[in-house]
Design a protein around this motif. Sequence first.
Motif, PDB file in Angstrom:
ATOM      1  N   ASN A  48       0.805  -1.223   0.000  1.00 10.45           N
ATOM      2  CA  ASN A  48       0.000   0.000   0.000  1.00 10.45           C
ATOM      3  C   ASN A  48       0.841   1.276   0.000  1.00 10.45           C
ATOM      4  O   ASN A  48       0.319   2.379   0.067  1.00 10.45           O
ATOM      5  CB  ASN A  48      -0.959   0.014   1.203  1.00 10.45           C
ATOM      6  CG  ASN A  48      -0.211   0.008   2.531  1.00 10.45           C
ATOM      7  OD1 ASN A  48       1.016  -0.067   2.563  1.00 10.45           O
ATOM      8  ND2 ASN A  48      -0.946   0.084   3.628  1.00 10.45           N
ATOM      9  N   ASN A  49       2.174   1.103  -0.088  1.00 10.28           N
ATOM     10  CA  ASN A  49       3.075   2.250  -0.035  1.00 10.28           C
ATOM     11  C   ASN A  49       3.931   2.369  -1.301  1.00 10.28           C
ATOM     12  O   ASN A  49       4.872   3.152  -1.344  1.00 10.28           O
ATOM     13  CB  ASN A  49       3.984   2.123   1.199  1.00 10.28           C
ATOM     14  CG  ASN A  49       4.505   3.470   1.679  1.00 10.28           C
ATOM     15  OD1 ASN A  49       3.901   4.507   1.414  1.00 10.28           O
ATOM     16  ND2 ASN A  49       5.624   3.456   2.372  1.00 10.28           N
ATOM     17  N   ARG A  50       3.594   1.581  -2.318  1.00 15.10           N
ATOM     18  CA  ARG A  50       4.396   1.580  -3.531  1.00 15.10           C
ATOM     19  C   ARG A  50       4.199   2.870  -4.323  1.00 15.10           C
ATOM     20  O   ARG A  50       3.068   3.297  -4.543  1.00 15.10           O
ATOM     21  CB  ARG A  50       4.046   0.354  -4.382  1.00 15.10           C
ATOM     22  CG  ARG A  50       4.535  -0.931  -3.732  1.00 15.10           C
ATOM     23  CD  ARG A  50       4.134  -2.178  -4.477  1.00 15.10           C
ATOM     24  NE  ARG A  50       4.634  -3.361  -3.771  1.00 15.10           N
ATOM     25  CZ  ARG A  50       4.348  -4.618  -4.098  1.00 15.10           C
ATOM     26  NH1 ARG A  50       3.552  -4.853  -5.133  1.00 15.10           N
ATOM     27  NH2 ARG A  50       4.835  -5.616  -3.397  1.00 15.10           N
ATOM     28  N   ASP A  51       5.322   3.454  -4.718  1.00 15.18           N
ATOM     29  CA  ASP A  51       5.293   4.761  -5.391  1.00 15.18           C
ATOM     30  C   ASP A  51       6.452   4.815  -6.373  1.00 15.18           C
ATOM     31  O   ASP A  51       7.494   5.408  -6.107  1.00 15.18           O
ATOM     32  CB  ASP A  51       5.391   5.877  -4.352  1.00 15.18           C
ATOM     33  CG  ASP A  51       5.258   7.267  -4.959  1.00 15.18           C
ATOM     34  OD1 ASP A  51       5.046   7.360  -6.184  1.00 15.18           O
ATOM     35  OD2 ASP A  51       5.373   8.254  -4.208  1.00 15.18           O
ATOM     36  N   VAL A  52       6.268   4.167  -7.511  1.00 19.81           N
ATOM     37  CA  VAL A  52       7.371   4.009  -8.453  1.00 19.81           C
ATOM     38  C   VAL A  52       7.853   5.352  -9.006  1.00 19.81           C
ATOM     39  O   VAL A  52       9.028   5.499  -9.348  1.00 19.81           O
ATOM     40  CB  VAL A  52       6.973   3.050  -9.597  1.00 19.81           C
ATOM     41  CG1 VAL A  52       5.864   3.637 -10.443  1.00 19.81           C
ATOM     42  CG2 VAL A  52       8.170   2.696 -10.461  1.00 19.81           C
ATOM     43  N   CYS A  53       6.975   6.340  -9.067  1.00 22.89           N
ATOM     44  CA  CYS A  53       7.393   7.652  -9.586  1.00 22.89           C
ATOM     45  C   CYS A  53       8.434   8.308  -8.688  1.00 22.89           C
ATOM     46  O   CYS A  53       9.322   9.016  -9.159  1.00 22.89           O
ATOM     47  CB  CYS A  53       6.187   8.564  -9.727  1.00 22.89           C
ATOM     48  SG  CYS A  53       5.039   8.068 -11.027  1.00 22.89           S
ATOM     49  N   ASN A  54       8.335   8.067  -7.392  1.00 23.18           N
ATOM     50  CA  ASN A  54       9.230   8.710  -6.432  1.00 23.18           C
ATOM     51  C   ASN A  54      10.218   7.738  -5.796  1.00 23.18           C
ATOM     52  O   ASN A  54      10.817   8.052  -4.767  1.00 23.18           O
ATOM     53  CB  ASN A  54       8.401   9.401  -5.347  1.00 23.18           C
ATOM     54  CG  ASN A  54       7.610  10.572  -5.900  1.00 23.18           C
ATOM     55  OD1 ASN A  54       8.173  11.550  -6.369  1.00 23.18           O
ATOM     56  ND2 ASN A  54       6.284  10.465  -5.871  1.00 23.18           N
ATOM     57  N   SER A  55      10.392   6.596  -6.402  1.00 21.99           N
ATOM     58  CA  SER A  55      11.347   5.623  -5.869  1.00 21.99           C
ATOM     59  C   SER A  55      12.693   5.777  -6.571  1.00 21.99           C
ATOM     60  O   SER A  55      12.794   6.346  -7.653  1.00 21.99           O
ATOM     61  CB  SER A  55      10.819   4.195  -6.039  1.00 21.99           C
ATOM     62  OG  SER A  55      10.671   3.890  -7.411  1.00 21.99           O
ATOM     63  N   THR A  56      13.730   5.249  -5.939  1.00 24.04           N
ATOM     64  CA  THR A  56      15.094   5.434  -6.437  1.00 24.04           C
ATOM     65  C   THR A  56      15.926   4.169  -6.322  1.00 24.04           C
ATOM     66  O   THR A  56      15.694   3.321  -5.456  1.00 24.04           O
ATOM     67  CB  THR A  56      15.799   6.562  -5.643  1.00 24.04           C
ATOM     68  OG1 THR A  56      17.085   6.809  -6.208  1.00 24.04           O
ATOM     69  CG2 THR A  56      15.961   6.189  -4.173  1.00 24.04           C
ATOM     70  N   SER A  57      16.915   4.053  -7.189  1.00 27.84           N
ATOM     71  CA  SER A  57      17.881   2.950  -7.129  1.00 27.84           C
ATOM     72  C   SER A  57      19.179   3.399  -6.454  1.00 27.84           C
ATOM     73  O   SER A  57      20.214   2.739  -6.603  1.00 27.84           O
ATOM     74  CB  SER A  57      18.174   2.440  -8.548  1.00 27.84           C
ATOM     75  OG  SER A  57      18.706   3.478  -9.368  1.00 27.84           O
ATOM     76  N   PHE A  58      19.126   4.485  -5.710  1.00 25.47           N
ATOM     77  CA  PHE A  58      20.314   5.036  -5.045  1.00 25.47           C
ATOM     78  C   PHE A  58      21.006   3.981  -4.177  1.00 25.47           C
ATOM     79  O   PHE A  58      22.245   3.897  -4.150  1.00 25.47           O
ATOM     80  CB  PHE A  58      19.900   6.234  -4.183  1.00 25.47           C
ATOM     81  CG  PHE A  58      21.039   7.113  -3.736  1.00 25.47           C
ATOM     82  CD1 PHE A  58      21.416   8.220  -4.468  1.00 25.47           C
ATOM     83  CD2 PHE A  58      21.722   6.839  -2.560  1.00 25.47           C
ATOM     84  CE1 PHE A  58      22.463   9.044  -4.044  1.00 25.47           C
ATOM     85  CE2 PHE A  58      22.770   7.644  -2.127  1.00 25.47           C
ATOM     86  CZ  PHE A  58      23.144   8.752  -2.881  1.00 25.47           C
ATOM     87  N   GLY A  59      20.236   3.182  -3.465  1.00 24.18           N
ATOM     88  CA  GLY A  59      20.816   2.171  -2.579  1.00 24.18           C
ATOM     89  C   GLY A  59      21.662   1.154  -3.321  1.00 24.18           C
ATOM     90  O   GLY A  59      22.684   0.675  -2.802  1.00 24.18           O
ATOM     91  N   THR A  60      21.266   0.815  -4.541  1.00 25.57           N
ATOM     92  CA  THR A  60      22.077  -0.101  -5.348  1.00 25.57           C
ATOM     93  C   THR A  60      23.429   0.528  -5.657  1.00 25.57           C
ATOM     94  O   THR A  60      24.476  -0.135  -5.613  1.00 25.57           O
ATOM     95  CB  THR A  60      21.344  -0.454  -6.653  1.00 25.57           C
ATOM     96  OG1 THR A  60      20.127  -1.135  -6.335  1.00 25.57           O
ATOM     97  CG2 THR A  60      22.197  -1.340  -7.542  1.00 25.57           C
ATOM     98  N   GLY A  61      23.433   1.816  -5.951  1.00 29.67           N
ATOM     99  CA  GLY A  61      24.692   2.525  -6.170  1.00 29.67           C
ATOM    100  C   GLY A  61      25.565   2.531  -4.929  1.00 29.67           C
ATOM    101  O   GLY A  61      26.800   2.435  -5.022  1.00 29.67           O
ATOM    102  N   GLN A  62      24.946   2.623  -3.763  1.00 26.77           N
ATOM    103  CA  GLN A  62      25.709   2.593  -2.508  1.00 26.77           C
ATOM    104  C   GLN A  62      26.393   1.239  -2.309  1.00 26.77           C
ATOM    105  O   GLN A  62      27.527   1.175  -1.826  1.00 26.77           O
ATOM    106  CB  GLN A  62      24.788   2.911  -1.335  1.00 26.77           C
ATOM    107  CG  GLN A  62      24.340   4.367  -1.294  1.00 26.77           C
ATOM    108  CD  GLN A  62      23.327   4.632  -0.199  1.00 26.77           C
ATOM    109  OE1 GLN A  62      22.244   4.052  -0.185  1.00 26.77           O
ATOM    110  NE2 GLN A  62      23.686   5.513   0.743  1.00 26.77           N
TER     111      GLN A  62
END
Length: 378
Positions: free
Chosen positions: A100-114
């Motif tokens: 109920n919290n999925r928000d693909v428009c405002n999600s990021t792959s930043f953690g994968t880069g970390q």
Amino acid sequence: MRILIAPDKFKGSLSAMEVCNAIERGILNYDATIETIKHPLADGGEGTLAILQNYFELKTESAVAIDPLFRTTTATYKHNDDTAFIEMANASGLLMVEENNRDVCNSTSFGTGQLILDAINKGFRKIILFIGGSATNDGGVGMAAALGYKFFSKEGINISPTGKGLISIDEIKNQDLSFSLNEICFTVVCDVKNPLYGPNGAAHVYAAQKGASAEEIEQLDLGLRNFSKQVERYLHKDVAHLQGAGAAGGMGAGAVCFLNAKMQSGIDFVMEQTHFDASVKNNVDLIITGEGSLDKQTVEGKVIKGVSIRAHQNHIPFSILAGVVKDVALIKSNLKPARIQSIMEMDITVEDAMENAAKYVTEMSYQLIKSQNDHFIN
């Protein structure tokens, strides 16, 4: 008789090894003299590291990262002596976000880069990135931002590295990268062949399951089109028609653009690493494969597709066990299995099928061997 058992996981129910064990039980319940070879597989997406762990002694590293919604978490990756194996889903996965919290428009792959940066800082010069199961549609700009890339609008404003931000990118700068691209060898492993944008692109095919509305899907697709233009303009990379560019919300394209990564088919990579061809050539009489859901994507590069190719090359019959089958005619005509059976054919509820998948897979494998007994066992 010798049977090679080579399934993918049944997502949400059984790991690939658990599927192997369930199939083996059914076979041996029918005839304990049958020899079985268990060879669990994955297609390069979510769960691939668990498969590789069955074959190699990989060590685990942990790092603080942000999840798809910019919340702090701890994520892990695997490594051997010289190579880091990073699964995008561990830091940027859809399963990390409440439904109920999925928000693909405002999600990021930043953690994968970390995670990538952590591996580089710890001295790994070969990095294998497995993409799939992502919560994102950001073209990999989140991952890139964590590594030092910067994205600006026409007005010179720093763009948030999300799917929503792609449409506003007008300039890309890479002067602040924390490493030299020439010093690291990247391989991106993916399980689909979707292009970056368009009717079969990342947004139109996958964004709905990540929480996007029809209107948001159109905006995300426009963002990916703009992203493609800007990376060609600033990074001199043409990913508009690259096969697999749309994998994991465009991370396929992002890995090629921002990491100079070599792209490899997921199932081919896993089969190569786990020496699947040697198992096939080991006097096998029958191959049993399977996955949770059979549909049109199955014929495009998933585990069962890879198994079917090698089965036909070696003139070995193969059968498929599944949770549910959605495109049976397409699968039969393209892959030509000897038999297809699914749990949902048993006229049970989805809840029952998910909770008791192992029991039903065992029953199906028993019936499979029984029905083919005259053909395979003399």
